[in-house]
Design a protein around this motif. Structure first.
Motif, short mmCIF file in Angstrom:
data_model
loop_
_atom_site.label_atom_id
_atom_site.label_comp_id
_atom_site.label_asym_id
_atom_site.label_seq_id
_atom_site.Cartn_x
_atom_site.Cartn_y
_atom_site.Cartn_z
N TYR A 268 4.36 11.76 15.06
CA TYR A 268 5.34 12.07 14.03
C TYR A 268 5.87 13.48 14.28
CZ TYR A 268 3.77 8.10 11.18
OH TYR A 268 3.47 6.85 10.70
N MET B 198 0.82 -1.20 0.00
CA MET B 198 0.00 0.00 0.00
C MET B 198 0.87 1.26 0.00
SD MET B 198 -3.09 -1.09 2.52
CE MET B 198 -4.17 0.03 1.67
N PHE C 240 -0.05 7.20 16.97
CA PHE C 240 1.30 7.53 16.50
C PHE C 240 1.62 8.98 16.80
CE2 PHE C 240 1.61 3.71 13.89
CZ PHE C 240 0.29 3.42 13.63
N LEU D 18 -2.09 17.17 7.57
CA LEU D 18 -2.04 16.31 6.40
C LEU D 18 -3.42 15.76 6.08
CD1 LEU D 18 0.87 16.10 7.85
CD2 LEU D 18 1.19 14.20 6.28
N GLY E 43 8.69 14.73 0.81
CA GLY E 43 7.68 15.66 0.33
C GLY E 43 8.11 16.41 -0.91
N LEU F 41 -5.33 12.96 3.52
CA LEU F 41 -5.13 11.85 2.59
C LEU F 41 -5.84 12.14 1.28
CD1 LEU F 41 -4.01 8.98 2.13
CD2 LEU F 41 -6.18 8.12 3.03
N PHE G 230 0.37 5.62 -0.11
CA PHE G 230 -0.60 6.68 0.16
C PHE G 230 -0.03 8.02 -0.29
CE2 PHE G 230 -3.18 4.02 2.94
CZ PHE G 230 -2.27 3.10 3.41
N PHE H 148 -4.66 12.48 10.89
CA PHE H 148 -3.72 13.34 11.60
C PHE H 148 -4.45 14.44 12.36
CE2 PHE H 148 0.49 12.04 10.28
CZ PHE H 148 0.22 11.26 9.18
N GLU I 151 3.05 1.81 3.78
CA GLU I 151 2.77 1.00 4.95
C GLU I 151 3.78 -0.13 4.96
OE1 GLU I 151 -0.78 -1.45 4.92
OE2 GLU I 151 -1.24 -0.66 6.90
N TYR J 42 -0.53 12.09 0.42
CA TYR J 42 -1.10 13.09 1.31
C TYR J 42 -0.81 14.48 0.78
CZ TYR J 42 -2.04 9.79 5.14
OH TYR J 42 -2.54 8.77 5.91
N LEU K 131 2.99 14.55 -0.09
CA LEU K 131 3.81 13.54 0.56
C LEU K 131 3.38 12.13 0.16
CD1 LEU K 131 3.37 15.50 3.75
CD2 LEU K 131 5.65 14.67 3.25
N GLY L 179 10.08 15.94 5.40
CA GLY L 179 8.90 15.09 5.52
C GLY L 179 8.66 14.73 6.97
N LEU L 180 7.73 13.82 7.19
CA LEU L 180 7.40 13.40 8.55
C LEU L 180 8.31 12.26 8.99
CD1 LEU L 180 4.76 14.94 7.81
CD2 LEU L 180 3.60 13.39 9.37
N GLU M 181 1.86 1.29 10.88
CA GLU M 181 2.80 2.41 10.85
C GLU M 181 3.11 2.80 9.42
OE1 GLU M 181 6.26 1.52 13.07
OE2 GLU M 181 7.51 2.97 12.03
N LEU M 182 3.17 4.09 9.17
CA LEU M 182 3.51 4.61 7.85
C LEU M 182 4.86 5.30 7.88
CD1 LEU M 182 0.19 6.22 6.54
CD2 LEU M 182 0.99 3.87 6.36
N PHE M 183 5.59 5.17 6.76
CA PHE M 183 6.82 5.92 6.55
C PHE M 183 6.57 6.92 5.44
CE2 PHE M 183 9.74 3.80 9.32
CZ PHE M 183 9.18 2.56 9.51
N PHE M 184 7.20 8.09 5.57
CA PHE M 184 6.94 9.17 4.63
C PHE M 184 8.18 9.56 3.86
CE2 PHE M 184 2.67 10.68 5.60
CZ PHE M 184 2.42 10.01 6.77
N GLY M 185 7.94 10.00 2.63
CA GLY M 185 8.99 10.63 1.87
C GLY M 185 9.20 12.06 2.37
N GLU N 14 -10.13 9.76 -1.57
CA GLU N 14 -10.89 10.25 -0.42
C GLU N 14 -11.90 11.30 -0.89
OE1 GLU N 14 -10.57 9.06 2.85
OE2 GLU N 14 -9.46 7.55 1.70
N ARG O 105 -5.12 5.36 13.74
CA ARG O 105 -5.76 4.44 12.80
C ARG O 105 -6.66 3.52 13.63
NH1 ARG O 105 -1.49 1.99 8.48
NH2 ARG O 105 -3.35 1.61 7.24
#
Lengths: 115, 118
Positions: free
Chosen positions: B36, A31, B34, A43, A109, A45, A33, B108, A96, A35, A92, B43-44, A103-107, A58, B94
């Motif tokens: 962040y 997955m 969470f 943020l 941006g 989605l 995402f 968020f 997952e 944002y 962004l 970024g986050l 938990e999500l990890f982000f770039g 969304e 979530r």
């Protein structure tokens, strides 16, 4: 954890044009995402992108304005079409890493400014 | 629908003092929670999470957060603030019951700007 690279990191575009943002992940993920973070705001989605299927948008976001591609398990693109100054935001990409943790990890941006 | 509230737009703390950034949540099922952090033009970055188990969770950079089910809160804390902690902090939730399928999005809060001064 995942390493997520976004391109471009920032861009300035003219009204009416389009910008495509790329998101590359160093591992296969199910997955992804997208944002949006508008100036001074939280943020929101835009859509969820799964490989091999149409993105799920969304409320308030439509495919014609924000087309998304997900050609494989490590890459996705978000296009912001027919740009207006209201589209000026940070976009962004996130992934997952484990469905069990949520938990999500982000770039880093992509900061878009529309003139 | 799930939601997160961060009642403070900004928190100011002197370096060396303890800090608290507040967060309350609302979900229909059990929450994944969470924190962040976002540094300027970045970024986050993930700080910590609560899924289940011990209500006090420890995360990166000396931060911790306490899950309080009765008060539906998940406040972020640090015993001794540093100037380098100055950043924008986001709480997120979530819904565990909707982790798969179409309802697994991360919601968020509006963010709290932490300013740590000498």
């Amino acid at each position: 954890s995942a390493v997520i690279s976004q391109k471009p990191s920032r861009d300035i575009c003219q009204r009416g044009t389009s910008l495509t943002i790329q998101c590359q992940v160093d591992s296969q993920v199910t997955m992804m995402f997208w944002y949006r973070q508008q100036p001074g705001q939280s943020l929101t989605l835009i859509a969820t992108a799964n490989q091999g299927s149409e993105a799920t948008y969304e409320s308030g976001f439509v495919i014609d304005k924000f087309p998304i591609s997900r050609p494989n398990l490590t890459f996705s693109t978000l296009t912001v079409s027919n740009l207006s100054p209201e589209d000026s935001s940070i976009y962004l990409c996130s992934v997952e890493w484990s469905a069990n943790t949520g938990e999500l990890f982000f770039g880093e941006g992509s900061r878009l400014t529309v003139l | 629908a799930q939601s997160v509230a961060q009642p403070e737009d900004q928190v100011n703390v002197a370096e060396g003092n303890p800090l608290t950034v507040k967060c309350t949540y609302s979900v229909s099922g059990n929450p994944y929670l969470f924190w962040y952090v976002q540094y300027p033009n970045r970024g986050l970055q993930f700080l910590l999470k609560y899924i289940t188990g011990d209500n006090l969770v420890k995360g990166s950079y000396g931060f911790e957060a306490e899950f309080n089910k009765s008060q539906t809160s998940f406040h972020l804390k640090k015993p001794s603030a540093l100037v380098s902690d100055s950043a924008l902090y986001f709480c997120a939730v979530r819904d565990m019951m909707r982790l798969t399928g179409g309802g697994n999005k991360l919601t968020f809060g509006t963010g709290t700007q932490l300013k740590v001064e000498l």
